[in-house]
Design a protein around this motif. Sequence first.
Motif, short mmCIF file in Angstrom:
data_model
loop_
_atom_site.label_atom_id
_atom_site.label_comp_id
_atom_site.label_asym_id
_atom_site.label_seq_id
_atom_site.Cartn_x
_atom_site.Cartn_y
_atom_site.Cartn_z
N LEU A 145 0.85 -1.18 0.00
CA LEU A 145 0.00 0.00 0.00
C LEU A 145 0.90 1.25 0.00
O LEU A 145 1.17 1.82 1.05
CB LEU A 145 -0.90 -0.01 1.24
CG LEU A 145 -1.98 1.05 1.35
CD1 LEU A 145 -3.24 0.62 0.61
CD2 LEU A 145 -2.33 1.31 2.82
N PRO A 146 1.41 1.66 -1.16
CA PRO A 146 2.29 2.83 -1.19
C PRO A 146 1.58 4.10 -0.71
O PRO A 146 0.41 4.33 -1.05
CB PRO A 146 2.69 2.94 -2.66
CG PRO A 146 1.70 2.12 -3.41
CD PRO A 146 1.22 1.07 -2.49
N THR A 147 2.29 4.89 0.06
CA THR A 147 1.74 6.12 0.65
C THR A 147 2.84 7.17 0.69
O THR A 147 3.98 6.87 0.99
CB THR A 147 1.25 5.83 2.09
OG1 THR A 147 0.28 4.79 2.06
CG2 THR A 147 0.65 7.07 2.72
N GLY A 148 2.46 8.41 0.41
CA GLY A 148 3.44 9.50 0.40
C GLY A 148 3.87 9.78 -1.02
O GLY A 148 4.66 9.04 -1.60
N GLY A 149 3.32 10.83 -1.61
CA GLY A 149 3.69 11.17 -2.97
C GLY A 149 2.82 10.55 -4.04
O GLY A 149 3.06 10.75 -5.23
N VAL A 150 1.79 9.78 -3.65
CA VAL A 150 0.86 9.23 -4.63
C VAL A 150 -0.07 10.36 -5.07
O VAL A 150 -0.66 11.04 -4.23
CB VAL A 150 0.05 8.07 -4.04
CG1 VAL A 150 -0.93 7.52 -5.08
CG2 VAL A 150 0.96 6.96 -3.54
N SER A 151 -0.20 10.56 -6.37
CA SER A 151 -1.01 11.67 -6.89
C SER A 151 -1.83 11.20 -8.08
O SER A 151 -1.67 10.07 -8.57
CB SER A 151 -0.10 12.82 -7.31
OG SER A 151 0.61 12.47 -8.48
N ILE A 152 -2.67 12.10 -8.58
CA ILE A 152 -3.48 11.77 -9.76
C ILE A 152 -2.59 11.47 -10.96
O ILE A 152 -2.98 10.74 -11.88
CB ILE A 152 -4.47 12.92 -10.06
CG1 ILE A 152 -5.52 12.47 -11.08
CG2 ILE A 152 -3.72 14.18 -10.50
CD1 ILE A 152 -6.69 13.42 -11.22
N ASP A 153 -1.38 12.00 -10.96
CA ASP A 153 -0.47 11.81 -12.09
C ASP A 153 0.23 10.45 -12.10
O ASP A 153 0.61 9.96 -13.16
CB ASP A 153 0.59 12.92 -12.11
CG ASP A 153 -0.03 14.29 -12.30
OD1 ASP A 153 -0.94 14.42 -13.12
OD2 ASP A 153 0.40 15.24 -11.61
N ASN A 154 0.41 9.85 -10.92
CA ASN A 154 1.15 8.57 -10.88
C ASN A 154 0.35 7.42 -10.28
O ASN A 154 0.87 6.31 -10.18
CB ASN A 154 2.47 8.74 -10.11
CG ASN A 154 2.28 9.15 -8.66
OD1 ASN A 154 1.23 8.95 -8.06
ND2 ASN A 154 3.32 9.72 -8.06
N ILE A 155 -0.91 7.67 -9.91
CA ILE A 155 -1.66 6.63 -9.21
C ILE A 155 -1.85 5.38 -10.08
O ILE A 155 -1.75 4.25 -9.58
CB ILE A 155 -3.02 7.18 -8.71
CG1 ILE A 155 -3.66 6.20 -7.72
CG2 ILE A 155 -3.97 7.52 -9.86
CD1 ILE A 155 -4.84 6.79 -6.96
N GLU A 156 -2.07 5.57 -11.37
CA GLU A 156 -2.23 4.42 -12.26
C GLU A 156 -0.96 3.59 -12.29
O GLU A 156 -1.02 2.35 -12.29
CB GLU A 156 -2.58 4.89 -13.67
CG GLU A 156 -3.98 5.46 -13.80
CD GLU A 156 -4.23 6.02 -15.19
OE1 GLU A 156 -5.16 5.53 -15.85
OE2 GLU A 156 -3.50 6.94 -15.61
N ALA A 157 0.19 4.25 -12.29
CA ALA A 157 1.47 3.54 -12.34
C ALA A 157 1.68 2.68 -11.10
O ALA A 157 2.23 1.57 -11.19
CB ALA A 157 2.61 4.53 -12.50
N PHE A 158 1.24 3.17 -9.95
CA PHE A 158 1.38 2.39 -8.72
C PHE A 158 0.51 1.12 -8.78
O PHE A 158 0.96 0.03 -8.38
CB PHE A 158 1.01 3.23 -7.50
CG PHE A 158 2.15 4.07 -6.98
CD1 PHE A 158 3.23 3.49 -6.33
CD2 PHE A 158 2.15 5.45 -7.15
CE1 PHE A 158 4.28 4.26 -5.85
CE2 PHE A 158 3.19 6.23 -6.68
CZ PHE A 158 4.26 5.63 -6.03
N PHE A 159 -0.71 1.25 -9.27
CA PHE A 159 -1.57 0.06 -9.38
C PHE A 159 -1.02 -0.91 -10.42
O PHE A 159 -1.03 -2.12 -10.22
CB PHE A 159 -3.00 0.46 -9.70
CG PHE A 159 -3.80 0.89 -8.48
CD1 PHE A 159 -4.29 -0.06 -7.58
CD2 PHE A 159 -4.04 2.22 -8.23
CE1 PHE A 159 -4.99 0.32 -6.46
CE2 PHE A 159 -4.75 2.62 -7.11
CZ PHE A 159 -5.24 1.66 -6.21
N LYS A 160 -0.53 -0.38 -11.53
CA LYS A 160 0.03 -1.25 -12.57
C LYS A 160 1.29 -1.95 -12.08
O LYS A 160 1.63 -3.04 -12.55
CB LYS A 160 0.33 -0.43 -13.83
CG LYS A 160 -0.94 -0.04 -14.58
CD LYS A 160 -0.65 0.86 -15.77
CE LYS A 160 -1.93 1.27 -16.47
NZ LYS A 160 -1.68 2.25 -17.56
N ALA A 161 1.98 -1.35 -11.11
CA ALA A 161 3.18 -1.96 -10.53
C ALA A 161 2.84 -3.09 -9.57
O ALA A 161 3.72 -3.84 -9.16
CB ALA A 161 4.01 -0.90 -9.81
N GLY A 162 1.55 -3.19 -9.19
CA GLY A 162 1.13 -4.29 -8.32
C GLY A 162 0.61 -3.90 -6.96
O GLY A 162 0.28 -4.77 -6.15
#
Length: 213
Positions: A156-173
């Motif tokens: 569950l990544p937290t800190g710096g997650v934004s509308i610009d990178n949120i898709e990348a975090f989910f795609k990363a797993g």
Amino acid sequence: MGVNYKEDLFSKMPVVGIMRNFSNENIEAIVPLYKKAGFTTLEITMNSSNAEEVITHLSKNHPDLNIGAGTVCNIDDLEKALGAGASFIVTPIMDNEVMQVCRESNVPIFPGAFTPLEIYNAWKSGASAVKVFPATQLGPGYVKDVLGPLNQIKLLPTGGVSIDNIEAFFKAGAVGVGMGSTLFDNKFIESKDYDSLFIHFQNIYTKVGGCLN
């Protein structure tokens, strides 16, 4: 799981909205919009001046939300959080005592960890998911790299997650993300521009939804 924690709600929209030092007035204005946009899970940090009061109020008046406590660093914090009615616990670090009580009490806990060893130890100690914090330092690529050998662990990544990178975090797993100021945009809140805040919520909801389908 915790008595009031609804795992299906989090699974439906796996974003933990983090509120720190929000006034009661702002909370009353924001939470209905947050729910209307489709979000389901709120974390009230224990280093907020009104944390216990807010957790109790939201737990009582919004049973259709998961209301948890964040920045829980020790047993004293944990007892206050659970006493106020928190249904899940989030920590910036892993405290063994806090982990043990949550595990024995069947309360979901998302402990903070950063290195692969810390992440593995937190998972082994009973984490419901491990809060990768601060995620902003290494980004989605780090999540993907950690899950290569440790693919059984929920991150569950937290800190710096934004509308610009949120898709990348989910795609990363990532199984979910924690979002504070990038979700509760201060420029809209300070100006009481709740229409724009709601549109902002909807835009993030849409991005997350696209990752889940």
